[in-house]
Design a protein around this motif. Structure first.
Motif, short mmCIF file in Angstrom:
data_model
loop_
_atom_site.label_atom_id
_atom_site.label_comp_id
_atom_site.label_asym_id
_atom_site.label_seq_id
_atom_site.Cartn_x
_atom_site.Cartn_y
_atom_site.Cartn_z
N TRP A 165 -18.52 0.50 -5.40
CA TRP A 165 -17.48 0.28 -4.84
C TRP A 165 -16.63 1.43 -4.72
O TRP A 165 -16.89 2.32 -5.58
CB TRP A 165 -16.47 -0.86 -5.75
CG TRP A 165 -16.31 -0.65 -7.11
CD1 TRP A 165 -17.20 -0.97 -7.77
CD2 TRP A 165 -15.39 0.05 -7.78
NE1 TRP A 165 -16.57 -0.41 -9.20
CE2 TRP A 165 -15.38 0.14 -9.14
CE3 TRP A 165 -13.93 0.48 -7.27
CZ2 TRP A 165 -14.68 0.84 -9.87
CZ3 TRP A 165 -13.08 1.12 -8.10
CH2 TRP A 165 -13.34 1.10 -9.44
N CYS A 166 -15.52 1.59 -3.90
CA CYS A 166 -14.61 2.85 -3.75
C CYS A 166 -13.37 2.51 -3.90
O CYS A 166 -12.86 1.42 -3.25
CB CYS A 166 -15.16 3.21 -2.52
SG CYS A 166 -13.94 4.94 -1.97
N ASP A 167 -12.61 3.22 -4.91
CA ASP A 167 -11.29 2.70 -5.38
C ASP A 167 -10.25 3.43 -4.30
O ASP A 167 -9.15 2.87 -4.04
CB ASP A 167 -10.84 2.69 -6.57
CG ASP A 167 -9.84 2.55 -7.14
OD1 ASP A 167 -9.30 1.45 -7.02
OD2 ASP A 167 -9.04 3.05 -7.99
N ALA A 168 -10.72 4.69 -4.30
CA ALA A 168 -9.73 5.29 -3.24
C ALA A 168 -10.46 6.63 -2.72
O ALA A 168 -11.39 7.17 -3.29
CB ALA A 168 -8.45 5.99 -4.17
N ILE A 169 -10.07 7.25 -1.40
CA ILE A 169 -10.54 8.27 -0.85
C ILE A 169 -9.16 9.31 -0.76
O ILE A 169 -8.18 8.83 -0.18
CB ILE A 169 -11.29 8.04 0.21
CG1 ILE A 169 -12.50 7.48 0.03
CG2 ILE A 169 -11.34 9.49 1.02
CD1 ILE A 169 -13.31 7.09 1.33
N GLU A 225 -5.48 6.92 4.57
CA GLU A 225 -6.66 7.16 3.70
C GLU A 225 -7.30 5.92 3.07
O GLU A 225 -8.48 5.67 2.77
CB GLU A 225 -6.24 7.89 2.56
CG GLU A 225 -5.90 9.36 2.90
CD GLU A 225 -5.19 10.35 1.75
OE1 GLU A 225 -5.46 11.54 1.75
OE2 GLU A 225 -4.57 9.68 1.01
N SER A 226 -6.75 4.74 2.91
CA SER A 226 -7.13 3.51 2.32
C SER A 226 -7.95 2.79 3.39
O SER A 226 -9.00 2.31 2.85
CB SER A 226 -5.82 2.60 2.03
OG SER A 226 -5.10 3.18 0.95
N ASN A 227 -7.76 3.12 4.56
CA ASN A 227 -8.65 2.38 5.61
C ASN A 227 -10.19 2.96 5.19
O ASN A 227 -11.11 2.07 5.37
CB ASN A 227 -8.38 2.99 7.11
CG ASN A 227 -7.17 2.12 7.21
OD1 ASN A 227 -7.05 0.93 7.25
ND2 ASN A 227 -6.56 2.84 8.60
N PHE A 228 -10.29 4.21 4.85
CA PHE A 228 -11.50 4.84 4.51
C PHE A 228 -12.12 4.36 3.51
O PHE A 228 -13.44 3.96 3.34
CB PHE A 228 -11.47 6.39 4.59
CG PHE A 228 -11.18 6.88 6.10
CD1 PHE A 228 -12.23 7.19 6.93
CD2 PHE A 228 -9.86 7.08 6.30
CE1 PHE A 228 -11.58 7.63 8.13
CE2 PHE A 228 -9.33 7.59 7.50
CZ PHE A 228 -10.23 7.76 8.39
N ALA A 229 -11.54 4.00 2.26
CA ALA A 229 -11.85 3.35 1.08
C ALA A 229 -12.31 1.89 1.22
O ALA A 229 -13.27 1.55 0.66
CB ALA A 229 -10.55 3.56 0.02
N PHE A 230 -11.27 1.21 1.95
CA PHE A 230 -11.85 -0.23 2.22
C PHE A 230 -13.01 -0.25 2.88
O PHE A 230 -13.90 -1.20 2.63
CB PHE A 230 -10.67 -0.85 3.18
CG PHE A 230 -9.42 -1.19 2.23
CD1 PHE A 230 -9.38 -1.45 0.91
CD2 PHE A 230 -8.27 -0.93 2.94
CE1 PHE A 230 -8.15 -1.71 0.22
CE2 PHE A 230 -7.22 -1.48 2.22
CZ PHE A 230 -7.05 -1.47 1.06
N LEU A 231 -13.33 0.44 4.03
CA LEU A 231 -14.48 0.50 4.80
C LEU A 231 -15.61 0.58 3.87
O LEU A 231 -16.73 0.22 4.02
CB LEU A 231 -14.55 1.68 6.04
CG LEU A 231 -15.44 1.80 6.93
CD1 LEU A 231 -16.17 0.41 7.61
CD2 LEU A 231 -15.59 2.71 7.81
N HIS A 252 -11.92 14.15 -2.17
CA HIS A 252 -12.44 13.15 -3.30
C HIS A 252 -12.25 11.87 -3.31
O HIS A 252 -11.36 11.28 -2.67
CB HIS A 252 -12.07 13.74 -4.63
CG HIS A 252 -10.73 13.71 -4.74
ND1 HIS A 252 -9.76 14.46 -4.44
CD2 HIS A 252 -10.17 12.79 -5.59
CE1 HIS A 252 -8.53 14.08 -5.00
NE2 HIS A 252 -8.53 13.04 -5.61
N ALA A 253 -13.23 11.08 -3.80
CA ALA A 253 -13.16 9.70 -3.93
C ALA A 253 -13.30 9.20 -5.43
O ALA A 253 -13.88 9.83 -6.28
CB ALA A 253 -14.12 9.02 -3.19
#
Length: 145
Positions: free
Chosen positions: A74-78, A51-57, A96-97
């Motif tokens: 910015w996105c902290d988490a998905i 899931e972190s891959n998607f947030a980093f991207l 959710h994000a």
């Protein structure tokens, strides 16, 4: 300020100083995301960073889109609530994000998010994707076509 904090701050400013550097980072993250999806499809295995891959991207893609503008997201988490595979190469999810504005890092919002990612047959690149963040009737869309 400690030496490590200084080096990290210097490195971050260096990376964000060029749209080309941001694009290279986005391409690296797209590749690692494609490989994670490929591993999930082939082995039904999600590593701890899936899931972190998607947030980093998302973070880096926001930087690319909003380069030089006063309101950078910015996105902290998905977090996935539902996900499935379509046609052996497409990963679809909803969940959710946690997103916020770089100008106000102390405040973030929990928003619904959906995504659709299509990988190459080798699993090494993302052919296309769309990530949609929903907030109070607005949509923030990150995509590669």
């Amino acid at each position: 300020m400690e030496r490590n904090e200084y080096q990290e701050e210097k490195h971050t400013k260096f990376i964000y100083s060029s749209k080309r550097r941001i694009q290279r980072r986005v391409l690296q993250l797209e590749k690692s995301t494609a490989e994670a999806i490929y591993s999930y499809i082939q082995l039904n295995h999600q590593d701890q960073w899936f899931e972190s891959n998607f947030a980093f991207l998302s973070c880096w893609k926001f930087s690319k889109i909003d380069f030089g503008k006063p309101y950078i997201f910015w996105c902290d988490a998905i977090y996935f609530e539902d996900s499935h595979i379509e046609n052996d190469r497409t990963f679809v999810f909803s969940g959710h994000a946690w997103i916020g504005l770089l100008s106000n890092v102390g405040s973030e919002w929990k928003v619904p998010v959906t995504g659709k990612f299509c990988i190459s047959s080798t699993g090494k690149i993302l052919k296309n994707y769309t990530l949609i963040f929903y907030n109070e009737g607005q949509e923030l869309i990150l995509s590669k076509q």
